[in-house]
Design a protein around this motif. Structure first.
Motif, PDB file in Angstrom:
ATOM      1  N   UNK A 126     -14.678 -48.150   7.718  1.00 38.19           N
ATOM      2  CA  UNK A 126     -15.916 -47.824   6.790  1.00 38.19           C
ATOM      3  C   UNK A 126     -16.692 -48.967   6.164  1.00 38.19           C
ATOM      4  N   UNK A 127     -16.053 -49.974   5.661  1.00 34.83           N
ATOM      5  CA  UNK A 127     -16.516 -50.972   4.898  1.00 34.83           C
ATOM      6  C   UNK A 127     -17.142 -51.900   6.157  1.00 34.83           C
ATOM      7  N   UNK A 128     -16.547 -51.965   7.139  1.00 33.93           N
ATOM      8  CA  UNK A 128     -17.448 -52.874   8.181  1.00 33.93           C
ATOM      9  C   UNK A 128     -18.757 -52.250   8.557  1.00 33.93           C
ATOM     10  N   UNK A 129     -19.020 -50.925   8.416  1.00 32.70           N
ATOM     11  CA  UNK A 129     -20.249 -50.425   8.820  1.00 32.70           C
ATOM     12  C   UNK A 129     -21.275 -50.608   7.571  1.00 32.70           C
ATOM     13  N   UNK A 130     -20.958 -51.168   6.558  1.00 35.41           N
ATOM     14  CA  UNK A 130     -21.897 -51.381   5.442  1.00 35.41           C
ATOM     15  C   UNK A 130     -22.660 -52.658   5.783  1.00 35.41           C
ATOM     16  N   UNK A 131     -24.085 -52.628   5.122  1.00 38.40           N
ATOM     17  CA  UNK A 131     -24.617 -54.074   5.015  1.00 38.40           C
ATOM     18  C   UNK A 131     -23.807 -55.322   4.783  1.00 38.40           C
ATOM     19  N   UNK A 132     -23.698 -56.098   5.612  1.00 35.43           N
ATOM     20  CA  UNK A 132     -22.823 -57.362   5.379  1.00 35.43           C
ATOM     21  C   UNK A 132     -23.488 -58.721   5.794  1.00 35.43           C
ATOM     22  N   UNK A 133     -23.377 -59.720   4.976  1.00 34.39           N
ATOM     23  CA  UNK A 133     -23.754 -61.155   5.161  1.00 34.39           C
ATOM     24  C   UNK A 133     -22.668 -61.706   5.007  1.00 34.39           C
ATOM     25  N   UNK A 134     -22.330 -62.574   6.053  1.00 36.46           N
ATOM     26  CA  UNK A 134     -20.965 -63.538   6.072  1.00 36.46           C
ATOM     27  C   UNK A 134     -21.428 -64.995   5.292  1.00 36.46           C
ATOM     28  N   UNK A 135     -20.577 -65.524   4.601  1.00 29.51           N
ATOM     29  CA  UNK A 135     -20.831 -66.656   3.751  1.00 29.51           C
ATOM     30  C   UNK A 135     -20.388 -67.802   4.739  1.00 29.51           C
TER      31      UNK A 135
END
Length: 246
Positions: A126-135
């Motif tokens: 579920x977390x991986x489906x959220x908007x993400x931007x890697x640092x």
């Protein structure tokens, strides 16, 4: 002023928008910053450098673990409670914590919700489906020690965001603090107060280090008559008399 709830993998992060810019409260251990950055860019359509300040409510890993990485990515200032990362201050002011804290953690470890929170593969998905931007340079940032630009003390106003007052609220941990928005009476409560979606009410944390200090902290917050509670775990609640039953 707008408070955005960003549900990451382990903790609620709060992104607060004001005319002066934005600040973020609580970022979980390595990886939590990517949810804040993803929300900032993909949902709000704002430059991450609009975040001027990153802070934590206390120094548990699911609150402090990602603040350094996020502050670095946004070129923001970093703040933490004055007693965070100081075992000396914690033990002097709360010697019972060395016994009560581990005991409550042990008791909580037998409850399914603890395993669901930290071990659930479903929550990972579920977390991986959220908007993400890697640092970028993640390896370097993961080993960077948290160094605060300034420390937060009881009753001080948050630098650059002076509608917000810092409140020292020991109980869950001795370094715990809440943020009180003076105009609206909203409280960002960290782990001092949690909210139960099932009960639709504010509840006390199951893990704590001192019930007597917790009682005093609740009385301090009750006198402020908060109109909204934004907890580190659970959902936000709004209304009057939110903590009268505690």
């Amino acid at each position: 002023m707008t408070i955005h709830l960003i549900k990451g993998r382990y903790v609620n992060s709060y992104l607060v928008e004001e005319q002066a810019g934005c600040f973020v409260v609580d970022v979980a251990m390595r990886g939590g910053e990517k949810f804040v950055l993803g929300y900032m860019e993909q949902v709000l359509k704002r430059d991450p450098k609009d975040i001027k300040l990153v802070l934590c409510t206390h120094d548990d890993p699911d609150h402090i673990g990602g603040i350094s990485a996020l502050a670095s990515a946004c070129e923001a200032k970093l703040a933490m409670p004055f007693a965070s990362r100081s075992l000396l201050l914690k033990n002097i002011n709360n010697p019972l914590g060395m016994i009560i804290g581990p005991a409550t953690i042990f008791a909580e470890s037998f409850r399914p919700r603890m395993w669901s929170m930290y071990m659930s593969s479903e929550r990972n998905e579920q977390a991986n489906e959220k908007p993400i931007k890697e640092v970028e340079n993640e390896g370097e940032l993961s080993t960077r020690q948290v160094e605060a630009d300034f420390l937060l003390y009881n009753k001080m106003l948050l630098p650059e965001f002076e509608d917000w007052q810092v409140l020292h609220t020991p109980g869950h941990s001795w370094d715990s603090m809440c943020l009180f928005h003076i105009p609206s009476r909203a409280v960002i409560s960290g782990d001092t107060l949690l909210c139960s979606k099932k009960k639709n009410e504010v509840v006390l944390p199951a893990i704590y280090t001192n019930p007597f200090q917790m009682k005093r902290s609740i009385n301090k917050l009750r006198r402020l008559n908060p109109s909204a509670i934004y907890p580190a775990h659970g959902t936000d609640l709004h209304g009057e008399g939110l903590i009268d039953h505690l």
